[in-house]
Every structure is written in structure tokens, then in C-alpha cells.
Write an enzyme that holds these catalytic residues in place. Structure first.
Site, PDB file in Angstrom:
ATOM      1  N   HIS A 154      57.749  45.433  37.391  1.00 16.07           N
ATOM      2  CA  HIS A 154      59.198  45.244  37.289  1.00 16.07           C
ATOM      3  C   HIS A 154      59.672  44.215  38.314  1.00 16.07           C
ATOM      4  O   HIS A 154      59.954  44.579  39.456  1.00 16.07           O
ATOM      5  CB  HIS A 154      59.920  46.580  37.507  1.00 16.07           C
ATOM      6  CG  HIS A 154      59.748  47.523  36.363  1.00 16.07           C
ATOM      7  ND1 HIS A 154      60.601  47.550  35.285  1.00 16.07           N
ATOM      8  CD2 HIS A 154      58.789  48.442  36.105  1.00 16.07           C
ATOM      9  CE1 HIS A 154      60.190  48.450  34.410  1.00 16.07           C
ATOM     10  NE2 HIS A 154      59.083  49.012  34.896  1.00 16.07           N
ATOM     11  N   CYS A 159      57.368  45.150  31.340  1.00 11.60           N
ATOM     12  CA  CYS A 159      56.840  46.504  31.183  1.00 11.60           C
ATOM     13  C   CYS A 159      56.640  46.853  29.704  1.00 11.60           C
ATOM     14  O   CYS A 159      55.827  46.233  29.045  1.00 11.60           O
ATOM     15  CB  CYS A 159      57.730  47.516  31.918  1.00 11.60           C
ATOM     16  SG  CYS A 159      56.912  49.100  32.181  1.00 11.60           S
ATOM     17  N   GLU A 204      62.451  42.903  38.554  1.00 14.74           N
ATOM     18  CA  GLU A 204      63.840  43.228  38.928  1.00 14.74           C
ATOM     19  C   GLU A 204      63.903  44.304  40.011  1.00 14.74           C
ATOM     20  O   GLU A 204      64.950  44.557  40.580  1.00 14.74           O
ATOM     21  CB  GLU A 204      64.643  43.631  37.686  1.00 14.74           C
ATOM     22  CG  GLU A 204      64.377  45.030  37.112  1.00 14.74           C
ATOM     23  CD  GLU A 204      63.110  45.159  36.263  1.00 14.74           C
ATOM     24  OE1 GLU A 204      62.266  44.246  36.291  1.00 14.74           O
ATOM     25  OE2 GLU A 204      62.984  46.197  35.589  1.00 14.74           O
TER      26      GLU A 204
END
Lengths: 195, 264
Positions: free
Chosen positions: A177, A79, A179
């Protein structure tokens, strides 16, 4: 053989999410706040949320800007982390690390900003996306984007086609993202760890 | 009613999917409201429930702390930490947030976004401060609104007090102050299962340039279709119908996909 993975911690990263995601993959990552923390590491993760300009200030003050630029093992910018690796950004405006060519632009007001939610990945061409299908959905939250260039290894569309992922030498970046992107995101992180 | 060709054209065409967001109310570290996932070992355990929703196709989660006590707050922090460790989709936390320090704690425990409500009504500059400290992408402003017969009024204190503010004006204000997203709950529709309040959702969604999550009134898959087309919502939140197993997230998404709505 266990790797030494560190997450760059510079007050602009949501490091808890990245730490948890790596931990779910069985990797305990350390934190790097200064250049000497990079010694002996195999890979770096460079997360980031928030505003580009103060984030870049912190990197300059700590000398991490040069340290990242000179790093020779794989780096994954996430990001804002990816955006700070570009040449410049309209957010600020400010100069970036200049690792990736191109300049970060703001989405036009024809669409809702931030671009928030699950969008699909296209034109996948990197070992990062091994086993990831075209059109897979990942989670994005951002108001600025990097236009597509010859180094883009995944694209996405939101009013315009933009860089969802980029790779140059040992440097990788993802605008989304991983994650926070469920099983698809976990696979992408796993692929990065396997580089 | 023929829905097939009569969708209100989506204002902005993109590949971005519409989000379905289950909401968990948490009191003293436990989810409240009945839950009908018979396969759960402990239906009151928010971590297990969050993980189950994540596996079943939820696009995000919202955790609402409905405890008012300090002990409740620290228990909630622990829940946030455990959910962050267990779940790989984004989640928003809310309930009684009024300071930068609270937000910092919640984000550092792994929450992706925080939602503020009453504290922002009392002191609107809280939104500016939070947006500038943490980035507007993680600041959600929750607006509870009720139709008084002539206007949509903003409610505070968990919907118990009228504020006199007009919902649409408050929505514009929070947008200009730096909110990254609006969670709009219709107290008129909430709990009715008769459908979302489409008019106010559309009015809010069209007058701000940030995503709007519609909440209150979901009872069946068609309600979600309506709120994404007629209501122009970017995401829809529901609690009861998912918890009680009235309808699954998968069924809602299958119905939306069949009707031309882009879902994950």
C-alpha cells in the site's frame, strides 16, 4: 499541466486512504464508477481491499472489467487491484482481468496470514521506484500473492519470494500500500504520477 | 542475563519487521494521558500527536475512543478523518464498536482497521459478520486478559468485568471466526512498566495463525525484545512510556536492531 487522475470506485477499495495520499501530493483525484468516467483521464488508480470474487463481480456488472483492459494510459493497481489484473485467483476461485500473466495463490499456513506489516522491497527495476533504495520498507496487508514472473519489477519475501510490483505495457501493480507506506510510498505514488 | 545467543528461535523466519504501535486514548476529541513532547504546540491534539509519532518511526497507530456519549462519537469520527488526511501510516480505531454501520463509517473516514472487544464477547457472530463484510484484514479483535492466579481470564467492559472465558480459547475462537489480528492486553501487566506478560502472549501467538499485538507493561527497550523473542509477538503496543517520553520509539528500535530483531 494538471493531470486528470481518477480512482476506480467499486465498493472494494479503501478509497479514502488513496484520496488522502494523492491530496498530500497536491493532486485532487476524482472517482470512476462506470466506463464513461474514464473518458479524458490521464491515469487511473485501481485500489482494492477485501475478497476478490465479489470485487470482480462488481467490475463485470459495471463493465469496468473491459474498460480497464482496454485503457491505454497508465493504470496502477494496488493490493487487490493488482491481483484482479492477473489471470486468475485461488481466492474464489475466479478469473481475473488477464492483464498480467500468472495466478494468485494463498500463502501457506507455515506463516501467519495475512502478511501484515512492513517488509522490504528487492530487485527494483521500474521508473516507479526511481529514488527508492533496495531494501526500503513498505506496508503490506494481504493473504494471497502473485508468484514472481518476468514482469515483476520488485519482489518481497514472506515464506516465498513473491511479486511486490509488476509492470506490463501501460499497466502497473503494487502488492503493498503506497498510500500507507510513509515517505517511501509517497515517492512511489509521485513516480507513478510522473510517468 | 545473556540475551545475545539465547533468543527463542523465531518460529517463522521472514523479512517482515516487528511493529511498534503507540496508542492514543481519545476523549471528546482530545488525547488524554500526559504527553511530554515539549515541541508540540498542543499536546492534546490527536492529529498533531499522530503526525509526530508517524515522523518518529511508529509503524502503525491505534486510536482508542474512550468517550461513551453520542456527541463524543461524532467528534471521534472527525478526529479519524483528520488523522487519515495527515498521516501516511496505517491506523486502527477502537472503542465501543458494535455494529456494521459504525465500522463502515470509520473505514470510510480513512481508518485502516477497526478493533472490537466487548461487543464481540456479547455477540461473537459480530466477528464473522464484520470479517465477511469488510475483509478479515481490517478486523482486529482486542482481548483484555487478567491472570486470576490459576488462569488467564478474558475481561470485558474496558477490563472492569470478568467473563469467565479463558483467554487462549477465546483467541482461537476469534481466529476461526475471521479476525485478521489480535490485540492482546494483559491487565495484569498494564501500567506496571515491569514488562509484557510473556507467557500468555506466547501461548496466544502460537495458537492462532494471525498476527498478535502484545500490549500492557512496556517500561524499557528490553521489554520489547523479550515480547518479540520469548513472547513471539508480531507487534507491540504501548502508550504511557511513549507519551511521557520515558523512551522514544527510535531508541526502542535501535535496541531491537542491535539485538537482531528486524525493524523498519
Amino acid at each position: 499541466m494538471s493531470q486528470c487522475i481518477k480512482i476506480i470506485h467499486y465498493k472494494a477499495g479503501n478509497i479514502a486512504s488513496v484520496t488522502h495520499a494523492l491530496s498530500r501530493l497536491g493532486v485532487q483525484a476524482g472517482l470512476a464508477t462506470s466506463p464513461d468516467h474514464l473518458k479524458g483521464t490521464d491515469k487511473l488508480i485501481f485500489p482494492g481491499v477485501g475478497h476478490a470474487k465479489p470485487a470482480m463481480e462488481v467490475l463485470r456488472q459495471t463493465g469496468m472489467n473491459e474498460a480497464i483492459r482496454n485503457y491505454r494510459n497508465p493504470v496502477l493497481g494496488i493490493c487487490l487491484g493488482m491481483q484482479l489484473m492477473a489471470e486468475a485467483s485461488e481466492e474464489g476461485p475466479m478469473e481475473g482481468l488477464g492483464i498480467f500473466p500468472g495466478s494468485i495463490k494463498r500463502f501457506s499456513d507455515e506463516v501467519k496470514v495475512p502478511h501484515m506489516g512492513w517488509n522490504s522491497l528487492h530487485e527494483l527495476s521500474s521508473p516507479l521506484f526511481k529514488g527508492v533504495n533496495e531494501g526500503s520498507h513498505v506496508y503490506f496487508v494481504h493473504s494471497y500473492y502473485l508468484p514472481v514472473s518476468q514482469f515483476a519489477v520488485a519482489s518481497c519475501e514472506y515464506a516465498t519470494r513473491f511479486t511486490a510490483s509488476i509492470a506490463k505495457d501501460n499497466f502497473f501493480g503494487v502488492q503493498f500500500h503506497p498510500e500507507k507506506s510513509g515517505t517511501t510510498g509517497a515517492l512511489i505514488l509521485k513516480n507513478f504520477l510522473a510517468l | 542475563m545473556n540475551r545475545d545467543n539465547n533468543h527463542t528461535p523465531l518460529k517463522r523466519c521472514s523479512m517482515l519487521t516487528k511493529r511498534i504501535i503507540p496508542c492514543l486514548d481519545i476523549k471528546h476529541g482530545r488525547t488524554v494521558k500526559g504527553v511530554s513532547f515539549t515541541s508540540l504546540q498542543d499536546a492534546g491534539d490527536p492529529v498533531e500527536l499522530a503526525a509526530r509519532y508517524s515522523e518518529n518511526g511508529a509503524d502503525e497507530l491505534t486510536l482508542l475512543d474512550i468517550t461513551a456519549t453520542l456527541e463524543g462519537r461524532s467528534t471521534f469520527l472527525k478526529v479519524v478523518e483528520e488523522v487519515a488526511a495527515a498521516v501516511s501510516i496505517p491506523f486502527t480505531v477502537g472503542g465501543g464498536i458494535s455494529t456494521e454501520r459504525q465500522v463502515e463509517l470509520l473505514l470510510s473516514r480513512g481508518a485502516d482497521k477497526v478493533s472490537v472487544n466487548t461487543a464481540a464477547i456479547i455477540d461473537p457472530s459480530l466477528i464473522d459478520r464484520l470479517a465477511s463484510a469488510f475483509g478479515n484484514q481490517c478486523i482486529v479483535v482486542a482481548i483484555d486478559a487478567r491472570f486470576t492466579g490459576s488462569k488467564w481470564e478474558v475481561m470485558s467492559h474496558a477490563g472492569t468485568k470478568g467473563t469467565g472465558k479463558i483467554a487462549i480459547q477465546w483467541a482461537k475462537e476469534v481466529y476461526h471466526r475471521g479476525a485478521g489480528e489480535i490485540l492482546l492486553t494483559s491487565f495484569t501487566a498494564d501500567g506496571s512498566r515491569q514488562g509484557f506478560s510473556l507467557d500468555i502472549t506466547k501461548d496466544v501467538s502460537c495458537s492462532v495463525n494471525i498476527p498478535v499485538i502484545a500490549s500492557g507493561g512496556a517500561g524499557k527497550p528490553g521489554h520489547f525484545l523479550d515480547v518479540f523473542t520469548k513472547g513471539q509477538a508480531d507487534a507491540a503496543l504501548a502508550a504511557g512510556i511513549f507519551h511521557y517520553g520515558v523512551v522514544s520509539i527510535a531508541r526502542v528500535k535501535a535496541y531491537l536492531a542491535k539485538n537482531g530483531i528486524s525493524v523498519r
